[in-house]
Every structure is written in C-alpha cells, then in structure tokens.
Design an enzyme around this catalytic site. Structure first.
Site, PDB file in Angstrom:
ATOM      1  N   ARG A 112      25.307  35.302  36.157  1.00 58.14           N
ATOM      2  CA  ARG A 112      26.758  35.399  36.204  1.00 58.14           C
ATOM      3  C   ARG A 112      27.303  34.977  37.561  1.00 58.14           C
ATOM      4  NH1 ARG A 112      28.262  34.963  31.100  1.00 58.14           N
ATOM      5  NH2 ARG A 112      28.203  36.874  29.885  1.00 58.14           N
ATOM      6  N   HIS A 199      44.614  45.584  38.794  1.00 56.00           N
ATOM      7  CA  HIS A 199      45.771  45.399  39.670  1.00 56.00           C
ATOM      8  C   HIS A 199      45.436  45.535  41.146  1.00 56.00           C
ATOM      9  CE1 HIS A 199      48.476  45.106  36.259  1.00 56.00           C
ATOM     10  NE2 HIS A 199      49.321  44.592  37.131  1.00 56.00           N
ATOM     11  N   TYR A 347      27.168  45.029  24.496  1.00 55.07           N
ATOM     12  CA  TYR A 347      25.742  44.722  24.426  1.00 55.07           C
ATOM     13  C   TYR A 347      24.959  45.981  24.056  1.00 55.07           C
ATOM     14  CZ  TYR A 347      26.782  40.485  27.195  1.00 55.07           C
ATOM     15  OH  TYR A 347      27.271  39.295  27.663  1.00 55.07           O
ATOM     16  N   TYR A 377      42.764  37.236  32.619  1.00 55.05           N
ATOM     17  CA  TYR A 377      42.809  38.701  32.479  1.00 55.05           C
ATOM     18  C   TYR A 377      44.189  39.179  32.049  1.00 55.05           C
ATOM     19  CZ  TYR A 377      39.325  42.372  33.458  1.00 55.05           C
ATOM     20  OH  TYR A 377      38.345  43.326  33.353  1.00 55.05           O
ATOM     21  N   HIS A 380      47.779  41.352  27.739  1.00 61.44           N
ATOM     22  CA  HIS A 380      48.918  42.133  27.248  1.00 61.44           C
ATOM     23  C   HIS A 380      48.893  42.433  25.754  1.00 61.44           C
ATOM     24  CE1 HIS A 380      50.083  40.534  31.187  1.00 61.44           C
ATOM     25  NE2 HIS A 380      50.698  41.694  31.306  1.00 61.44           N
TER      26      HIS A 380
END
Lengths: 593, 593
Positions: A112, A199, A347, A377, A380
């Site tokens: 990743r 945030h 997973y 991301y 909403h």
C-alpha cells in the site's frame, strides 16, 4: 535500468493524431506507459523517462526481467480482494499463526505505502516535478500530475471538448431520489467516525484555492487539540495535563465557546449559545455525531492523564499533557486500523497495528495529503436524511448544529442510537439534498485542479476499464455516463468514482479501496510515533502508557468514558434486529462459511 | 529485544550520591548507558528504556549478541579516521574499483546518517519525546535532550555549581592573541564557501529564542532564491526562467536593493547604496566573500536556464525557473560533497555524490537542523583579521559590508585572491576581535539551551575523554579548562569543542568531525532530489540538465561564470608559493607516500 536509460535518449516523434492548425502538447495523449514520465522536447516531440519503473522502451512498454518477477509476486487487485473477503476458514488459520499474519501484514503495509510518492512529486500548480512539491506545505500533493493546459480536451485528447454542466452531473448522477442503505449495514457511528477522523487532515484553504490546504498533512490529532499551539493552549486547563471541561447533566463535556474566547468555530445561521462548544476542530459543532466524538476524545485524554499521574506523581502539567497527547495519537491509529479499516476492508484477514514490522523496511516516515485523496474521501452519501435518537426522529435540518442533543440524551443513549441506525451507500444517486452542494463543489474543483480522467487512475493501478458497462452494473448510470462524457477515458475523476459498481463483499467500488488503501496506510504508519526511535515504552510514559496504546479499541474508548455500569451498543455494524426489512441486504455477504 | 523489555520493568533505586535536603531528579546523573532513555518513576526512582539500543540491563549496560556483532563491524572512530587519512596507495586502489568505492560510500552514508534521529525526538523545550518535536518546525531539533531543570549542577551532577562568567570563558579560551593559520592551508575561498552554504539552514529566530529557527531545515537553496515565495518572486525576472541582474563594470551582478524594493537585507551602521544589493540571503551583504558566492550562483542559475531553453524552446518562464532551481540544488550538493566535504575530511578515499546508492537502503528523506549542529558550525576562527585582495590589504573593518570591492576588482581577481589567502585555524584562542561577541553569544545560548556537557556528546559517540590532557595537547588550555570547569564531565559543549586537539591530518578536533559528519551527510542526502522518484533525467529537464548536476564542480561553477578566456585560481587550498613561511605547517600532512 541501463537499458532503460539508453533507450530513454531516443527521441520519439509522436504521431499527429489531431491535425489541427494549432499544435498541442504531445504529452496530452499520456503516451508513456507503466508510470513513465512524459517530457516534451520541443513543440511536437517527447521522451518517456522510464527510470525506476521497471520498464523500458520509447513508451516504457517493455518489462524488465526483475519487474516481471515482481509482477508475478504482486497479485492482481481484484484477485487479492476476492481472496481477502472470502475463504474465512483459511484466514482463521493465518490469523492464528503470528509468523504468517505478521508477514502478510508487512506485505500489506509495503504494498500500500509504496504506491504513494514520498517525498511528494507534484502539486496542482505544476504538472512536473518541482522543489515546491517537497518544500511548500501549503499545497495538497497530487497522485497524478495535472492534465497539461494546452490539450485538445479537458481530459487530454479523449472525451468531449466541453465537459457537461456540473449542475447536470449532480442532478443526473449524484442526487438521491430514494435513500440507498449501506449494503454492509454500516452504522452512523461508522459514518461519524470517518467524518471526525478525516477532518484532521482534509483542510482545504478555500481562500487560496482547491489545491491548497492549511493542515499538518496527517494523523496529527489536531482535531482533538486544535489547529495550532495557540488553540491548544486555549483548550488546555494547565492542571494535571488535562483539557478544559464542564459538567452538564452530570457528564463532562467540552466548555462552551463563550467560556473560552478565541477558539475558532464555524457556525452557519442562528446557532444557540448552548450549542456552541469550543472544540479541537472548528467544524465539529456542525453535527452532533462529531460533537460526540470530540467529547469522548476529550474525556479519554483526561482519563489518560490520570493514569499517567498515578505512576508519575513527579511530572508537571506540561509533561502529563504532552505524553497524554502521544498516547491519544497512538490510540487513534490503533483504533483506526483495527476497528475502522478492518470494518471498511471487510477482510477476513485481521489487520493489525504493529509499527515494529516496518522498522527494518524501506519506508518513509513522512506524509503529504493528496488532493485526490481528499476528493475520494467525500463520502457524503453515507449521511441519511433523518436521524433516529432513542426513538425520536430528527430530520437532518433539525439535527445539524444541535450539539445540545448529545447533552440532552447523554453520551450513552446517543452512542447506542448511532450504532443502531444504518448509513447510506457510497454510490451514485445517493447524495441527500443537503450535501448536493458539496458534490457540485467537488466536480467544479476537480476541473480547476485539472484531475486526469478517472480511468487514468485505474490504469495507474493496472486495472483500467475498457467500456462503461465494466464501470457500473447499473445500465442507466452507464448510459448517463456515456451521454455525459462520450468516452470511458473521458470520464472525470469523482463522477467515475461515485458511479463504480460495488466490490464483492464491500462498501465501495474498487478504485476507492485501491486508492484509499495506499493513502490511508501511508498516512497512519508514517506518523512519528511509529518510527523506530519513538515506538518504545518511555515515549508513552512507560509500560502503563504503552499498554493503553497497544490495547486500545473503539469499544474501550467509549466504554471507559461513558458514565454508568453498563456500556451502550458501540458498533460500526447495525445489529440485524435494528435493520428495517426494506434496508436489509440479503445477498451482500456471500461467504459466511 | 525481549530480554531488554523484561529487564526494563525492573525498577532501580538510584544511589543517593548527593544527600541534599531537596531531592533532585535521578536522571541528572545520566545513569542510562549506550543511548538508553532515563525515565523517572516517582521522585527518586528511574528506569532505563533500552529499546532499540542493542543493550539491556537496568542501565542498558549489557550488550546483546547482535549488537556485539554490529560493534565488531563498526570500527572505532579514531581507527577509521586514521585509516582514511593515511595509506594513500591503498585508497588509490579502492577509488579505482567502482564496486569497492560504491560499497564503502554506501557504508559511509549509512554510518553517518544513522547517527541522526529522523524524525527528530527532542527540542529545547522538552527533555523528553513530544509530538512537537516532529510537527513544530519552528524548533531546532536536539541531538541530545536538555539537562533536566532540577539538577544539582548546570551540567547534571558533575562540574561546578555555577558556571564561569561567559566573558571570562571568551577572554581566556577564545580570544585571539596571535593569528593561527589553518594547518591544512585552507583558503578563504573555503571559509566563505562554508559560510555561504550553511546560512541557508542555520537561521536562529532570535526573537523567539535560541531554540527556535525560521528556515526550511536543510539544503533548500534558500540562500540563492530567498527565504520564501514572496522574496523569490521579487528576485525573479519572469523572463526565460532567470533571476534579475544588472551589469556593472561589464559583469553581471545581482540588482541593487533600491531597484528591488521589498527584498529584506540586514545592514549595520552606515552602508552606502552601491554596497546594498538584493540577495537571496539577508545576511549576504555583510561580507564581500558571501556577495561573490551570491553573484556566482545567480549567474549559474541564469546560465542553466539558457541551457534548458536550448533543448526546451516550448517551456515557459515558470518551468525554466523551477527546473533551473532543481539543477542548482543538485549542483550545490554535488559540489558540497565532492569538493567541500572532500577537502574538510581530507580523506584519501574519494567521497562521491551518488544518491542511487541509498535507494534500496533504510534511509529517511527528511531532515531537521539540530541546535548542536548550529553551535558546532560556528567556525569564526577561520576569519583572518585582514584581507589581501590583489596585493591591497584591507583590515576587516574596511572589508565588511563592502560588496562593492567585488565589483571594483571583478569576480576573477577576487576569486583568485581568496584562493591565495590562508584561513584561520578552528581552535582555541583564535577568535578575531570582531567575532568574539558571537563566541560570547554561543556560550550564553548553550546555557539557555541547557546543552549536555561536551563529554556526553563524546560518550554518545562512544569515545569519551577521561581527563583534560586527553582533550587538548596544549597544557595551558587544559589547565584553563580545569580551572574553569573543575571536571572533565563538567565542561560545556562549545568550550570543549573549540579546545579539542586537532585530529591527525585534519582541520578540526575529533568531535566536530564525528558530530558534523552525520548532520552533514544526513542533510545533503535527504534532500528531495536524492529520493528514488526524483533522481532521474526528466526531473532536471532531461539528459542535458541531469548531466549538469552529475558533472558539477567548484572549478566549473566559477570558471563558467567568470568572464574572460582564462580562469582564476579556484582552490580550497592555498598554493605553497602564496603561504608566508611563518604560516606554513611543515608537519601537518604526515602521509604523502
């Protein structure tokens, strides 16, 4: 490498696909494959720089022997996903053998995080490498460089010459007609977890423009302690390391804003004073769910300080505070990985937070938030249109900016209610009316940032689509996309992302996972506390603090900070008995052996 | 590791060495060995955290098997130095076999950079790990944490209870009585190179205090382009990527400050307008030698832009500028390593700039300037009391703030003159009258920053002194140190550093090299351009730019930017014919086989 370098110097004349009167930048057609960089050489020529890609040739189209080996070891994203969300019996074996699970976890961390440029290469201001990208922290980084400015279409050479009106995109692709429940039965406690967590690092500087931000580029717990030292000092009590609190309805809450002048908070319209609290993030007064998380973390910080003071009566306020903050960062990452990411990934393999696995690996302990990560991301659709708190239904307009609801019902009841209500599905045509303006803004900003087309991000991860029917299994959405964008390579980023079909046993389409995974793992594991010289008992005040970090969980976080003998339901999944039959997804988990 | 962790939890009661009425912090005696961290547990107890040190035991005094192996492979600093500055025949073989020299260079890169905490652990505000150390860039980092505030002596438990008056330290240890020439015959061109180079990252924020800084923490070429984007924009011409210039005496120079309002420059006393130029660093108007370097780099940037434009007629001003800047950073590092560090180290081994050697190693591409590095690099004894420019002797007071002298003599003559005058030796009692105030300031700030004693920095590198006669071979200096500080473990940092005996075949004492080496190598190799995804031809505009970086040298830098057919002498070493016999060091290079 040497072969690549030699071939690199060969100039290639790009075939003139468009015989227009005005010439265009030959890099507009993205001729360099496999991550090669397209460098113009004069007005009509280019070379591909294949350095470090494992490929060579004029367009980096030939694979080197070593890279061929690497590809054999690196499974196809779809195959790997299929393996991870099925074969429970296999995973229960792997999970129980530390050597196997640690090796796989190390592989996941590296697979990743290697997908993220670190240090970052690009910003939205330049479509080529600059020192600005590394040194100027006010930029968001970029996953892929911007589309050159002098291309025949906004997406390069493919797609329409003029993109559809953003309002039409919202109307036809994003607008919710009927609420679509999250098929994995994720709860609102999960939705608010996502919102409160992200945030701290998605902080667009709207004054400077969508390519700029004002945050610290990572999991810096600034959503708990404020955006800078000034705000942090306002929130601190300077007693025993603790944050300021007040007691309301026999529970501890953050202070009112009126009692802590100077803490910046964002309000819209008329908000009553008893809804105005002083919080670490200026946006957290907007939603009672965010206020709940802010309250719980504040209590946790103060609880941790008490624990530290027990073993360190010699410490002053400053040391208790600073060490408490280190522990809160550790707990945050532990919970994000082992509760939140575990839930999102779905997973069967148990993902674990073990920084020591990376200590002997090639890994950069630094992070930069990318603009694409921010857009990706924007979840909403998870927000419902109404909220059921202990049996009382609040339409969203009666819910926002009503932090007082948490005080009224108490953190116990509020947590329980959020755990029992299902979130919305992250998919096309599921933006509630209140968040459609955000979707509009996302589309408009994606254009200002000249994001490369959606399919380029899939190409970059080695699994491009060739037609609209591959992108979505909803024929209506596929037809709408084709009508709006004309070409599968002409679809803009967020529109493609939201329209993607759901992945097997998962909340999201494949690109959200394949792009979000790298940015998330990188952001979490690159925090300073994970680095070899931080990750040790004394950093957290000794064994007591280190153990708090290493045993943190979502359940403990809430349970230890909610008064009363019994804990509420604390869950990212809504229990079956709380799901209306109309919202049950019967066919969603197809491997429960 | 497991042994260490188990033993870690055993509490050790520190023997009460000082039976004072008020108790003191048991960590004041630095009981944890081999890099272990001392953590108080209550008022009179402590534990040593040995994690990651390779040692275990209550005071991290026992070596693990693996660490014993590592120690066998890691040579003693003095032995390694001796090998490197002798046996020229051996090194000429190693230098000529790429495999050998690359392996050794990788070893040097890693040996040095591993000695630096990255991300940083400490600042001067806390003597324990905090998130501030990582996130708050306004701090200098710290190599070793500060002495605890509640100790019996300023140095911990050793040395005098009250340190000597700083003025007396300057008077007796630092003040130059007679000019001591640099024994390796380093030139003033070298002295000014050091000064111009380091000012890009040593930027103390005097308003906030000696523990704070306002720079970018590394080799960010801000001394050429200004401290921020605003200044950079003022210095740019916005034509063909170039910086603003003016022609004086048929040569290109930076513009006058009056012509570029807003560029911040620091002046002292009355400075005539024709000495006031607008430069990348506000301090570079102070010394004509700094102005010379500023001029040469400005010319080099513009020359590079011309080269780039030749192969990239399609590029706009912005891209030429940004890519030029990347090349200038690359040239800077190449020259610093292969000319400057090569000279300072005086190794027979040829040190090389090969970023690719680190691409598969565990190495962090980030850097933070440490307060100790800043103090260590205060090499003011290098400055002579007068300057000989083409036969005319200028006392220092007629030299400072006289940039115009470079214009008057021309860059050619000026460079030649600086190459032919010897610098001062970096040693005790060699601060000229103008820089004694800086030495005073250094001593005072070292105390405010609560630096650990000089000998702790040597202990940390595994080669402590046990007596004053080991520190210096000048019996008078040894006696003075003993009188001032009482105990070898009570000597303050800068006083010890300046008093150290010169190392074999070298400009400096051992600690300057053993501390400076790590900070330098780390700072140079961790710049973004050295990272795997930056270090490729296209980053520098293709092969033309990449080759400029890879073939840069001090000689080319000056030669290509000084008008005329013949180059002046461009040298960090003064030629024998220019050294007065009184300044010749006969016995300095004892291995010239």
């Amino acid at each position: 490498m040497h072969v690549a370098m030699n071939i690199w110097v060969t100039l290639l004349i790009v075939p003139l696909l468009y015989q227009t009167a005005t010439s265009w930048n030959p890099c507009c057609s993205y001729p360099c494959q496999n991550g090669g960089f397209c460098l113009t050489m004069g007005l009509q020529e280019y070379v591909c720089d294949c350095t470090g890609t494992g490929y060579y040739g004029g367009q980096c189209e030939h694979v080197t022997f070593m890279q061929r080996l690497r590809r054999l070891l690196k499974p196809n994203p779809e195959t790997l996903h299929h393996l991870l969300v099925n074969y429970k019996w296999l995973w229960s074996i792997i999970n129980s053998v530390t050597f196997l699970s640690d090796s796989l976890m190390t592989f996941v961390y590296l697979l990743r995080s290697n997908a993220v440029d670190s240090p970052p290469l690009y910003t939205s201001a330049h479509e080529y490498i600059t020192l600005e990208a590394s040194y100027n922290l006010s930029y968001y980084a970029r996953g892929l460089p911007a589309v050159p400015t002098d291309c025949p279409t906004p997406m390069g050479i493919k797609g329409k010459r003029v993109l559809p009106d953003p309002k039409i995109v919202v109307e036809r692709l994003f607008k919710r007609t009927v609420f679509k429940p999250e098929p994995m039965h994720s709860s609102l406690l999960l939705a608010y977890f996502a919102q409160h967590f992200i945030h701290q690092f998605f902080k667009t500087d709207h004054q400077k423009g969508p390519g700029f931000q004002w945050g610290g580029h990572g999991v810096d717990v600034s959503h708990v302690y404020g955006k800078n030292k000034h705000v942090e000092n306002l929130l601190r009590s300077f007693q025993d390391g603790k944050l300021k609190t007040q007691v309301l309805n026999n529970e501890e809450y953050p202070p009112y804003q009126a009692d802590v002048p100077g803490v910046p908070m964002t309000w819209m319209g008329q908000v009553a004073d008893n809804n105005k609290f002083a919080l670490g993030h200026q946006f957290f007064g907007m939603m009672p769910g965010l206020f709940l998380y802010a309250t719980i973390w504040m209590r946790e910080h103060n609880r941790v300080c008490d624990e530290l003071r027990r073993v360190h009566p010699e410490w002053d306020d400053e040391r208790l505070f600073q060490t408490g903050k280190l522990i809160i960062q550790g707990e945050t990452i532990k919970i994000v990985i082992e509760d939140y990411v575990q839930h999102l990934s779905n997973y069967h393999f148990l993902v674990t937070f073990k920084p020591e696995l990376l200590h002997t690996e090639v890994f950069q302990y630094q992070n930069r938030i990318a603009a694409e990560f921010d857009h990706m991301y924007r979840w909403h659709p998870l927000m419902p249109d109404e909220f059921n708190i202990s049996g009382v239904v609040y339409p969203i307009m009666e819910f926002i900016f009503k932090s007082d609801l948490v005080v009224k019902y108490g953190t116990k009841v509020f947590t329980d209610s959020l755990s029992r209500q299902i979130a919305g599905q992250m998919t096309a045509r599921n933006h509630g009316f209140l968040t459609q303006s955000v979707a509009l803004d996302t589309i408009e900003n994606g254009r200002k940032l000249r994001f490369q087309p959606y399919n380029n991000y899939r190409k970059n991860l080695d699994f491009p689509h060739t037609k609209f029917s591959e992108l979505t299994d909803d024929p209506e959405v596929a037809a709408t996309l084709e009508e709006l964008y004309g070409d599968i390579d002409g679809v803009e980023f967020y529109a493609g992302l939201l329209s993607e079909k759901r992945r097997e046993n998962n909340m999201f389409g494949a690109l959200v996972i394949e792009m979000g995974g790298p940015f998330s793992v990188k952001g979490l594991m690159s925090t300073p506390i994970c680095s070899p010289r931080y990750w040790k008992p004394s950093t957290f005040g000794g064994d007591v603090g280190f153990n708090i970090v290493k045993t943190a969980s979502l359940e403990k976080l809430f349970c230890k900070n909610i008064p009363g003998d019994e804990c509420p339901l604390i869950s990212f999944v809504v229990p079956p008995e709380n799901i209306p039959s109309s919202e049950k997804c019967e066919n969603c988990k197809n491997d429960e052996l």
